[in-house]
Enzyme design. Structure first.
Site, mmCIF file in Angstrom:
data_model
loop_
_atom_site.group_PDB
_atom_site.id
_atom_site.type_symbol
_atom_site.label_atom_id
_atom_site.label_comp_id
_atom_site.label_asym_id
_atom_site.label_seq_id
_atom_site.Cartn_x
_atom_site.Cartn_y
_atom_site.Cartn_z
ATOM 1 N N ALA A 159 -25.771 38.921 -35.334
ATOM 2 C CA ALA A 159 -25.980 38.394 -33.984
ATOM 3 C C ALA A 159 -24.745 37.864 -33.282
ATOM 4 O O ALA A 159 -24.708 37.800 -32.055
ATOM 5 C CB ALA A 159 -27.028 37.281 -34.045
ATOM 6 N N PRO A 196 -21.200 37.231 -31.464
ATOM 7 C CA PRO A 196 -21.297 35.908 -30.843
ATOM 8 C C PRO A 196 -22.553 35.666 -29.993
ATOM 9 O O PRO A 196 -22.633 34.644 -29.309
ATOM 10 C CB PRO A 196 -20.045 35.879 -29.956
ATOM 11 C CG PRO A 196 -19.816 37.309 -29.574
ATOM 12 C CD PRO A 196 -20.260 38.118 -30.755
ATOM 13 N N GLY A 252 -24.235 37.809 -27.641
ATOM 14 C CA GLY A 252 -24.464 38.454 -26.338
ATOM 15 C C GLY A 252 -25.850 39.092 -26.266
ATOM 16 O O GLY A 252 -26.612 38.844 -25.320
ATOM 17 N N LYS A 253 -26.192 39.869 -27.288
ATOM 18 C CA LYS A 253 -27.475 40.587 -27.229
ATOM 19 C C LYS A 253 -28.633 39.642 -27.533
ATOM 20 O O LYS A 253 -29.696 39.761 -26.924
ATOM 21 C CB LYS A 253 -27.446 41.791 -28.177
ATOM 22 C CG LYS A 253 -26.359 42.776 -27.776
ATOM 23 C CD LYS A 253 -26.336 44.019 -28.614
ATOM 24 C CE LYS A 253 -25.078 44.823 -28.350
ATOM 25 N NZ LYS A 253 -23.844 44.208 -28.900
ATOM 26 N N ASP A 280 -26.189 35.900 -38.900
ATOM 27 C CA ASP A 280 -24.853 36.484 -39.068
ATOM 28 C C ASP A 280 -24.245 35.857 -40.322
ATOM 29 O O ASP A 280 -24.620 34.744 -40.696
ATOM 30 C CB ASP A 280 -23.972 36.202 -37.843
ATOM 31 C CG ASP A 280 -22.826 37.203 -37.689
ATOM 32 O OD1 ASP A 280 -22.935 38.115 -36.833
ATOM 33 O OD2 ASP A 280 -21.822 37.076 -38.418
ATOM 34 N N ASP A 329 -26.461 36.709 -45.296
ATOM 35 C CA ASP A 329 -26.044 38.106 -45.461
ATOM 36 C C ASP A 329 -27.223 38.999 -45.050
ATOM 37 O O ASP A 329 -28.313 38.886 -45.641
ATOM 38 C CB ASP A 329 -25.671 38.312 -46.937
ATOM 39 C CG ASP A 329 -25.234 39.731 -47.237
ATOM 40 O OD1 ASP A 329 -25.227 40.575 -46.323
ATOM 41 O OD2 ASP A 329 -24.886 39.978 -48.421
ATOM 42 N N ASP A 366 -27.289 45.329 -34.912
ATOM 43 C CA ASP A 366 -26.047 45.690 -34.212
ATOM 44 C C ASP A 366 -24.943 45.631 -35.268
ATOM 45 O O ASP A 366 -24.259 44.621 -35.422
ATOM 46 C CB ASP A 366 -25.819 44.667 -33.080
ATOM 47 C CG ASP A 366 -24.657 45.032 -32.191
ATOM 48 O OD1 ASP A 366 -24.224 46.195 -32.226
ATOM 49 O OD2 ASP A 366 -24.172 44.151 -31.456
ATOM 50 N N CYS A 394 -20.986 49.936 -31.763
ATOM 51 C CA CYS A 394 -20.061 50.273 -30.661
ATOM 52 C C CYS A 394 -19.031 51.249 -31.206
ATOM 53 O O CYS A 394 -17.840 51.132 -30.944
ATOM 54 C CB CYS A 394 -19.432 49.026 -30.043
ATOM 55 S SG CYS A 394 -18.553 47.982 -31.209
HETATM 56 C C1 LIG Z 1 -20.936 44.139 -33.629
HETATM 57 S S1 LIG Z 1 -20.818 42.500 -34.118
HETATM 58 C C2 LIG Z 1 -22.276 41.809 -33.421
HETATM 59 C C3 LIG Z 1 -22.215 41.536 -31.938
HETATM 60 C C4 LIG Z 1 -23.439 40.796 -31.434
HETATM 61 N N1 LIG Z 1 -24.663 41.508 -31.742
HETATM 62 C C5 LIG Z 1 -23.400 40.542 -29.945
HETATM 63 O O1 LIG Z 1 -23.980 41.302 -29.167
HETATM 64 O O2 LIG Z 1 -22.776 39.551 -29.525
HETATM 65 C C6 LIG Z 1 -21.219 42.598 -35.809
HETATM 66 C C7 LIG Z 1 -21.462 41.289 -36.506
HETATM 67 O O3 LIG Z 1 -21.888 41.575 -37.836
HETATM 68 C C8 LIG Z 1 -21.530 40.465 -38.628
HETATM 69 N N2 LIG Z 1 -21.652 40.888 -40.044
HETATM 70 C C9 LIG Z 1 -20.822 41.676 -40.770
HETATM 71 N N3 LIG Z 1 -21.311 41.837 -42.016
HETATM 72 C C10 LIG Z 1 -22.476 41.134 -42.073
HETATM 73 C C11 LIG Z 1 -23.435 40.890 -43.096
HETATM 74 N N4 LIG Z 1 -23.313 41.418 -44.315
HETATM 75 N N5 LIG Z 1 -24.489 40.115 -42.805
HETATM 76 C C12 LIG Z 1 -24.637 39.560 -41.581
HETATM 77 N N6 LIG Z 1 -23.759 39.748 -40.574
HETATM 78 C C13 LIG Z 1 -22.687 40.534 -40.816
HETATM 79 C C14 LIG Z 1 -20.133 40.115 -38.151
HETATM 80 O O4 LIG Z 1 -19.824 38.775 -38.471
HETATM 81 C C15 LIG Z 1 -20.266 40.371 -36.639
HETATM 82 O O5 LIG Z 1 -20.522 39.151 -35.975
#
Ligand SMILES: C[S@@+](CC[C@H](N)C(=O)[O-])C[C@H]1O[C@@H](n2cnc3c(N)ncnc32)[C@H](O)[C@@H]1O
EC number: 2.1.1.176
Length: 429
Positions: free
Chosen positions: A251, A253, A255-256, A272, A298, A317, A370
């Site tokens: 989730a 930062p 936005g969604k 997250d 996780d 995401d 993305c």
């Molecule tokens: C694409 S960004 C998300 C952007 C967010 N959805 C938004 O719209 O603001 C991907 C996110 O996945 C998180 N992430 C990476 N590995 C993860 C895991 N194993 N479990 C949970 N979150 C994870 C990262 O910390 C990052 O914040």
């Protein structure tokens, strides 16, 4: 000592290219040392600019150095990139560009090398030869491994994908429908003499020119957020309904998450694994006056932290290569390595499989990245469908094309970032 803009820019570029830091983390820390908004904008222009055309600058500078700068002097190589960028890509008069860059050399503690910096930049200025574009890396300013992947994925349009990724991105806003209608906010923008138009999704607004958020009407009250239209499709496609329990599995930062909360009266778990980034989710919720359950966990092991119900809908995401947003984050070209893609693909598969267990029968999961690489998108989803008998892909009818393997948005399409969506539905029994 206070450093000038060129010295700060050299430090920013050094931290990204030598230490692997991300530009969006490093730049604001350096901008904070400048009081004037115009100076902060020039620092951003120089730092982003170097990332966009790095191979051409690197080649131009390296050719003119008798021996490369090493160890403690390495920062001066980056200072020369900044100098070269000014000469080729800005309207800053050459004498000012050269003298400010030489002054930066002094400020950075290399008084004895000011002559070398001056000499190299004067040499570049005198030559007036176009920058070398004689191989693919120099021509496209893209890493070779990525050009190869894009050629394979988009045999007819890879050049256009690269060209779009090299553009400066537009600024999109998301109207907060809980505060006012999009039409009402467009009227407020017009009254503030900010030119804007409605986008394709319900809340999207495209600004004619990027603007500082502080200049936007009622930004601090949460009337509006900055978010590309491609990212705004997430809430539309997820289609949350009042009363539902929703998981945003990656989730931060936020936005969604915030957009989904603006769009329906739901309970939302914003999960997250990055505690620092989760703070941004709280800040965004606070500004927009929204409430979410924030969970540091996780996404491949939710069982350890969530003991509540399964979810009606899940937005996944996923962490990805971010190759769709290179126009916004040109440093991605140099930070990302070919080997990262396999590791990301495996992580995405693990998270997909685990989150699926947390989806109610009949529920919907929206997988998003993305990225513009099929490895992380259509191929990822095809493999998931093949190993998951109770999963079916629902066609996305958002655009005219047929999205048999999910919807791949390419950078620049309808002015959007590159994005991928696949809508997965779980069988009832
Ligand atoms: C694409 S960004 C998300 C952007 C967010 N959805 C938004 O719209 O603001 C991907 C996110 O996945 C998180 N992430 C990476 N590995 C993860 C895991 N194993 N479990 C949970 N979150 C994870 C990262 O910390 C990052 O914040």
């Amino acid at each position: 000592m206070k450093l000038n803009i060129r010295a700060l820019a050299a430090q920013v570029v050094f931290q990204v290219l030598e230490n692997g830091a991300s530009l969006s983390n490093v730049l604001p820390q350096h901008q904070a040392q400048l009081a004037n908004g115009k100076d902060r904008a020039l620092l951003a222009e120089l730092s982003y600019g170097v990332m966009r055309v790095l191979p051409q600058l690197d080649n131009c500078v390296s050719q003119r150095l008798q021996k490369p700068f090493k160890n403690k002097q390495r920062l001066l190589h980056h200072l020369l990139l900044i100098g070269c960028y000014q000469l080729y890509f800005t309207r800053i008069p050459a004498h000012a560009a050269i003298s400010e860059t030489a002054e930066a050399c002094r400020q950075l503690g290399h008084e004895g090398l000011v002559k070398v910096i001056n000499g190299v930049l004067r040499n570049i200025q005198r030559d007036e030869t176009p920058l070398d574009t004689s191989n693919d890396t120099l021509k496209y300013c893209f890493p070779g491994w990525l050009v190869k992947k894009l050629k394979a994925a988009y045999p007819d349009s890879w050049e256009q994908v690269i060209e779009q990724s090299q553009q400066r991105p537009p600024m999109w806003l998301r109207n907060n429908q809980r505060q006012q209608s999009r039409a009402a906010f467009l009227a407020q923008l017009a009254a503030a003499e900010i030119e804007a138009s409605a986008g394709l999704t319900a809340d999207a607004i495209l600004l004619e020119a990027p603007t500082d958020v502080t200049a936007l009407p009622r930004f601090a009250d949460g009337s509006v957020s900055v978010q590309d239209q491609a990212a705004q499709w997430a809430a539309t496609l997820l289609n949350a309904q009042d009363g539902e329990l929703i998981l945003d599995a990656c989730a931060a930062p936020g936005g969604k998450s915030c957009h989904i909360l603006e769009s329906a009266n739901i309970r939302l778990v914003a999960l997250d694994n990055d505690a620092k980034r989760l703070e941004r989710v709280s800040e965004n919720c606070q500004r927009l006056q929204l409430e979410a359950t924030i969970l540091c966990a996780d996404a491949a092991n939710i069982d350890a932290s969530w003991h509540g119900d399964k979810f009606d809908r899940i937005l996944l995401d996923a962490p990805c290569s971010a190759t769709g947003v290179i126009r916004r984050h040109p440093d991605i070209k140099w930070l990302r390595k070919a080997a990262d893609i396999d590791a990301l693909q495996q992580l995405q598969a693990q998270i997909l499989d685990h989150c699926w267990q947390w989806l109610k029968p009949g529920g919907t999961m929206l997988y998003a990245t993305c990225s513009i690489l099929p490895d992380e998108n259509s191929q990822q989803i095809e493999a998931f469908l093949a190993r998951t008998p109770d999963a079916a892909l629902e066609t996305i009818t958002a655009s005219k094309e047929n999205h048999a393997t999910g919807w791949q948005i390419l950078p620049g399409q309808d002015n959007m970032d590159g994005f991928y969506y696949a809508k997965l539905v779980k069988a009832i029994a």
